[in-house]
Design an enzyme around this catalytic site. Structure first.
Site, mmCIF file in Angstrom:
data_model
loop_
_atom_site.group_PDB
_atom_site.id
_atom_site.type_symbol
_atom_site.label_atom_id
_atom_site.label_comp_id
_atom_site.label_asym_id
_atom_site.label_seq_id
_atom_site.Cartn_x
_atom_site.Cartn_y
_atom_site.Cartn_z
ATOM 1 N N ASN A 1 93.290 22.460 34.525
ATOM 2 C CA ASN A 1 94.750 22.568 34.600
ATOM 3 C C ASN A 1 95.337 21.903 33.360
ATOM 4 O O ASN A 1 94.741 20.992 32.784
ATOM 5 C CB ASN A 1 95.259 21.841 35.848
ATOM 6 C CG ASN A 1 96.774 21.918 35.991
ATOM 7 O OD1 ASN A 1 97.377 22.986 35.799
ATOM 8 N ND2 ASN A 1 97.406 20.800 36.331
ATOM 9 N N HIS B 1 98.731 19.766 32.452
ATOM 10 C CA HIS B 1 99.864 19.098 33.090
ATOM 11 C C HIS B 1 100.736 18.493 31.991
ATOM 12 O O HIS B 1 100.218 17.828 31.086
ATOM 13 C CB HIS B 1 99.366 17.994 34.029
ATOM 14 C CG HIS B 1 100.485 17.272 34.705
ATOM 15 N ND1 HIS B 1 101.162 17.809 35.785
ATOM 16 C CD2 HIS B 1 101.073 16.088 34.434
ATOM 17 C CE1 HIS B 1 102.120 16.959 36.151
ATOM 18 N NE2 HIS B 1 102.092 15.917 35.343
ATOM 19 N N SER C 1 98.256 16.759 29.292
ATOM 20 C CA SER C 1 96.861 16.458 29.614
ATOM 21 C C SER C 1 96.174 17.707 30.148
ATOM 22 O O SER C 1 96.746 18.428 30.965
ATOM 23 C CB SER C 1 96.772 15.383 30.709
ATOM 24 O OG SER C 1 97.533 14.233 30.376
ATOM 25 N N ASP D 1 96.929 16.386 40.228
ATOM 26 C CA ASP D 1 97.125 15.872 38.861
ATOM 27 C C ASP D 1 96.331 14.598 38.552
ATOM 28 O O ASP D 1 96.784 13.755 37.782
ATOM 29 C CB ASP D 1 98.629 15.623 38.588
ATOM 30 C CG ASP D 1 99.456 16.903 38.695
ATOM 31 O OD1 ASP D 1 98.910 17.979 38.414
ATOM 32 O OD2 ASP D 1 100.630 16.811 39.076
HETATM 33 C C1 GRF Z 1 103.711 24.055 31.026
HETATM 34 O O1 GRF Z 1 104.506 22.994 30.561
HETATM 35 C C2 GRF Z 1 102.541 23.523 31.797
HETATM 36 O O2 GRF Z 1 102.023 22.326 31.313
HETATM 37 C C3 GRF Z 1 103.144 23.297 33.149
HETATM 38 O O3 GRF Z 1 104.054 24.354 33.343
HETATM 39 C C4 GRF Z 1 104.446 24.870 32.075
HETATM 40 C C5 GRF Z 1 104.046 26.302 32.067
HETATM 41 O O4 GRF Z 1 104.489 26.986 30.934
HETATM 42 N N1 GRF Z 1 102.116 23.171 34.147
HETATM 43 P P1 GRF Z 1 103.859 28.422 30.613
HETATM 44 O O5 GRF Z 1 103.996 29.272 31.858
HETATM 45 O O6 GRF Z 1 102.431 28.218 30.209
HETATM 46 O O7 GRF Z 1 104.698 28.968 29.494
#
Ligand code: GRF
Length: 219
Positions: free
Chosen positions: A107, A109, A136, A145
């Site tokens: 993932n 985050h 991260s 997370d």
């Molecule tokens: C990103 O900031 C990611 O870290 C978080 O949600 C956002 C998703 O953006 N989990 P995208 O859909 O990849 O443009």
């Protein structure tokens, strides 16, 4: 060739960064499918334009988390992936689902974990007054997370920032960080040991956002 399945819920810019890096850098990998939790996820259009299989498992069609996760797992497993990527995937997953993909689900985050798990991370960072924020990449475990961290990117918090300007700075770093970490997995170079993850041969598991454009606080 390693097979990747990427899960999205919206824009999908991290998915796009991974797809582009995989092609440009000729990873020994193929993005087998992009699966969205909502039919209106904008990223589905990009995936389809690249000839990648797409699917929707609409969370609103299922009575509870267990039913949704079962349908999602069936859809994922139909592509037999080596690695599952969460990329802006906005559903909390059941422990059973997470266990099924233990050691092969990553993932990204948008905070420097373990600070600011959960939602609205950029506002959390502003409210806490931190001067460094970031993103991260971690292995997914059943504790939201909190899985073993593969790589982190730090960006400065500037005086005039609001959640939107800070999010944009973090997102630009995410687009470098996530492909880098995924590539290490694909190349078989990641070794989790408890909460630590080693990369072999070693490479920096951190990056600092370019600050050369910095024009002074408040500029
Ligand atoms: C990103 O900031 C990611 O870290 C978080 O949600 C956002 C998703 O953006 N989990 P995208 O859909 O990849 O443009």
């Amino acid at each position: 060739m390693k097979k990747l399945v990427i899960l999205i819920s919206g824009r999908g810019s991290n998915m796009e960064a991974v797809v582009r890096a995989c092609a440009r850098e000729r990873w020994p990998a193929q993005v087998a499918a992009v699966i969205a939790s909502r039919p209106d996820a904008a990223g589905l259009g990009f995936a389809a334009s690249q000839g990648i299989a797409t699917a929707v498992v609409d969370h609103r069609q299922y009575p509870d988390r267990e039913a949704f996760d079962a349908a999602l797992a069936a859809q994922i497993d139909s592509f037999a992936p080596d690695l599952v990527l969460l990329a802006g995937f906005m559903r909390v997953l059941t422990a059973g689902f997470v266990d099924r993909y233990a050691g092969r689900m990553l993932n990204i985050h948008p905070s420097l974990l373990p600070s600011f798990p959960g939602l609205k991370t950029h506002q959390q960072a502003l409210d806490a007054g931190v001067r460094l924020h970031g993103a991260s990449v971690h292995f997914v475990t059943s504790q939201l997370d909190h899985g073993p961290i593969v790589a982190q990117a730090a960006v400065p918090v500037l005086a005039g920032d609001d959640a939107a300007t800070l999010a944009a700075r973090v997102l630009a770093a995410e687009h470098i960080l996530y492909p880098r970490a995924v590539r290490w997995f694909v190349e078989g170079r990641l070794a989790p040991d408890g909460l630590r993850v080693a990369v072999t041969p070693p490479e920096p598991q951190w990056l600092f956002a370019e600050t050369t454009s910095y024009a002074g606080e408040g500029a």
